[in-house]
Structures are given as structure tokens and as C-alpha cells.
Design a protein around this motif. Sequence first.
Motif, PDB file in Angstrom:
ATOM      1  N   GLY A  56      -5.150   0.294  -3.802  1.00 43.04           N
ATOM      2  CA  GLY A  56      -4.867  -0.060  -5.180  1.00 43.04           C
ATOM      3  C   GLY A  56      -3.649   0.677  -5.717  1.00 43.04           C
ATOM      4  N   ALA A  57      -3.092   1.583  -4.928  1.00 41.67           N
ATOM      5  CA  ALA A  57      -1.855   2.296  -5.293  1.00 41.67           C
ATOM      6  C   ALA A  57      -0.866   2.131  -4.138  1.00 41.67           C
ATOM      7  CB  ALA A  57      -2.138   3.759  -5.599  1.00 41.67           C
ATOM      8  N   PRO A 103      -7.763   5.068  -9.331  1.00 44.28           N
ATOM      9  CA  PRO A 103      -8.799   5.137 -10.368  1.00 44.28           C
ATOM     10  C   PRO A 103      -9.273   3.781 -10.898  1.00 44.28           C
ATOM     11  CG  PRO A 103      -7.126   6.793 -10.776  1.00 44.28           C
ATOM     12  CD  PRO A 103      -6.623   5.949  -9.627  1.00 44.28           C
ATOM     13  N   ASP A 104      -8.399   2.782 -10.921  1.00 43.82           N
ATOM     14  CA  ASP A 104      -8.785   1.480 -11.474  1.00 43.82           C
ATOM     15  C   ASP A 104      -9.122   0.445 -10.403  1.00 43.82           C
ATOM     16  OD1 ASP A 104      -6.192   1.271 -10.527  1.00 43.82           O
ATOM     17  OD2 ASP A 104      -5.457   0.104 -12.232  1.00 43.82           O
ATOM     18  N   PHE A 105      -9.201   0.846  -9.132  1.00 42.45           N
ATOM     19  CA  PHE A 105      -9.487  -0.111  -8.059  1.00 42.45           C
ATOM     20  C   PHE A 105     -10.995  -0.308  -7.930  1.00 42.45           C
ATOM     21  CE2 PHE A 105     -10.333  -1.286  -3.623  1.00 42.45           C
ATOM     22  CZ  PHE A 105      -9.582  -2.445  -3.554  1.00 42.45           C
ATOM     23  N   THR A 106     -11.433  -1.564  -7.978  1.00 44.46           N
ATOM     24  CA  THR A 106     -12.865  -1.865  -7.891  1.00 44.46           C
ATOM     25  C   THR A 106     -13.179  -2.867  -6.778  1.00 44.46           C
ATOM     26  OG1 THR A 106     -12.662  -3.608  -9.548  1.00 44.46           O
ATOM     27  CG2 THR A 106     -13.252  -1.380 -10.343  1.00 44.46           C
ATOM     28  N   GLY A 107     -12.262  -3.070  -5.860  1.00 41.33           N
ATOM     29  CA  GLY A 107     -12.444  -4.072  -4.810  1.00 41.33           C
ATOM     30  C   GLY A 107     -12.964  -3.527  -3.493  1.00 41.33           C
ATOM     31  N   GLN A 108     -13.736  -2.446  -3.528  1.00 39.64           N
ATOM     32  CA  GLN A 108     -14.248  -1.835  -2.295  1.00 39.64           C
ATOM     33  C   GLN A 108     -15.005  -2.834  -1.409  1.00 39.64           C
ATOM     34  OE1 GLN A 108     -14.655  -0.485  -5.362  1.00 39.64           O
ATOM     35  NE2 GLN A 108     -13.456   1.398  -5.282  1.00 39.64           N
ATOM     36  N   VAL A 134     -18.402   2.317  -0.901  1.00 42.58           N
ATOM     37  CA  VAL A 134     -18.291   3.439  -1.826  1.00 42.58           C
ATOM     38  C   VAL A 134     -16.821   3.774  -2.065  1.00 42.58           C
ATOM     39  CG1 VAL A 134     -18.952   5.836  -2.230  1.00 42.58           C
ATOM     40  CG2 VAL A 134     -20.459   4.342  -0.892  1.00 42.58           C
ATOM     41  N   GLY A 135     -16.435   3.840  -3.322  1.00 39.36           N
ATOM     42  CA  GLY A 135     -15.098   4.301  -3.676  1.00 39.36           C
ATOM     43  C   GLY A 135     -15.099   5.812  -3.811  1.00 39.36           C
ATOM     44  N   VAL A 136     -14.093   6.456  -3.213  1.00 43.31           N
ATOM     45  CA  VAL A 136     -13.994   7.920  -3.247  1.00 43.31           C
ATOM     46  C   VAL A 136     -12.566   8.328  -3.628  1.00 43.31           C
ATOM     47  CG1 VAL A 136     -15.822   8.231  -1.530  1.00 43.31           C
ATOM     48  CG2 VAL A 136     -13.450   8.105  -0.775  1.00 43.31           C
TER      49      VAL A 136
END
Length: 157
Positions: A56-57, A103-108, A134-136
Motif C-alpha cells: 500500500g506504500a 496504515p491505510d491498507f486494508t486489502g490483506q 493479518v496486517g502488521v
Amino acid sequence: MSGAVEAKLAELGLTLPEVVPPLAAYQPAVRSGAYVFTAGQLPMVKGSLPVTGKVGAEVSAEQAKELAATCALNALAAVKSVAGDLDRIARVVKVVGFVASAPDFTGQPGVLNGASELLGAVLGDKGVHARSAVGVAVLPLDAPVEIEIQVELLPDA
């Protein structure tokens, strides 16, 4: 000689890599009874990460999905190292994936589909599994993704 699973890998244009050596004090995979548990597998290719950073970055979701497939391939190599033959897999029971996320990535879940789709393509119905995504904040070596799998083996002959 390779079995049906490795023949399927070849048909898909994939080669089972060498087991990625541990980065610390652990084993790449261990067997307990009929189950093999892998350590977290990074998307290492020939000893190094092809890409680093946060999904996401610095890393796109599409790139990360491909990296998740590489992690799954490395996990299969780790399973083979203790099971002896991938044809002994009765089924993949569980996949746990970690995505180093902006921080704003939700596509795990979409990223981890790379691993799930590879396992399905290679193992068919035996590759269908439960999964956690899981996002870490960060992963070892600044890897974008890490996968661990649990497989059940067929009974010893």
C-alpha cells in the motif's frame, strides 16, 4: 524422482526451491504426528527478497499477491523437507499470512489470495484451507509478506 505434486508444479511453470535457511533459532518446518507446521516463510528467491517495504506504500497489492505465492512455494519446500514427498499431503489445514501494511491498507485478504490460489492450483481440493490474514507494522528483513502453513499428511505406509 518427483511425484504428482511436483509434476503439477512443473506444469504450472514452477520449480520447488531449496528450503530457505532459518534467520534465527528455529526450524523451517516440524512434524508432529500427522501434521507439518512451517515457520513463517518470506518471499525469498535465491537467498534474497526481490522487494521490500509496506504493501500500500512501496509495494503494490498486485506485487504483494505474487510475493505471497512465492511464500507458499517456499512453505511447500519446507513441508517436503520433513515429509519427504509432497504427495504425502492429505490436505492443507490452515494458512496464516502476515502483510506489512501501510496504515491505510486494508486489502490483506486479497494479498493472501496469492498463496491460497497457488496451493489450490498445485494441490487441487487438498489445497483448500482455513486462513487468517493479518496486517502488521513490519516483518523480518522489511519483507512485505510472510506465510506459514499447516498440513496434514496421509498415514505412513
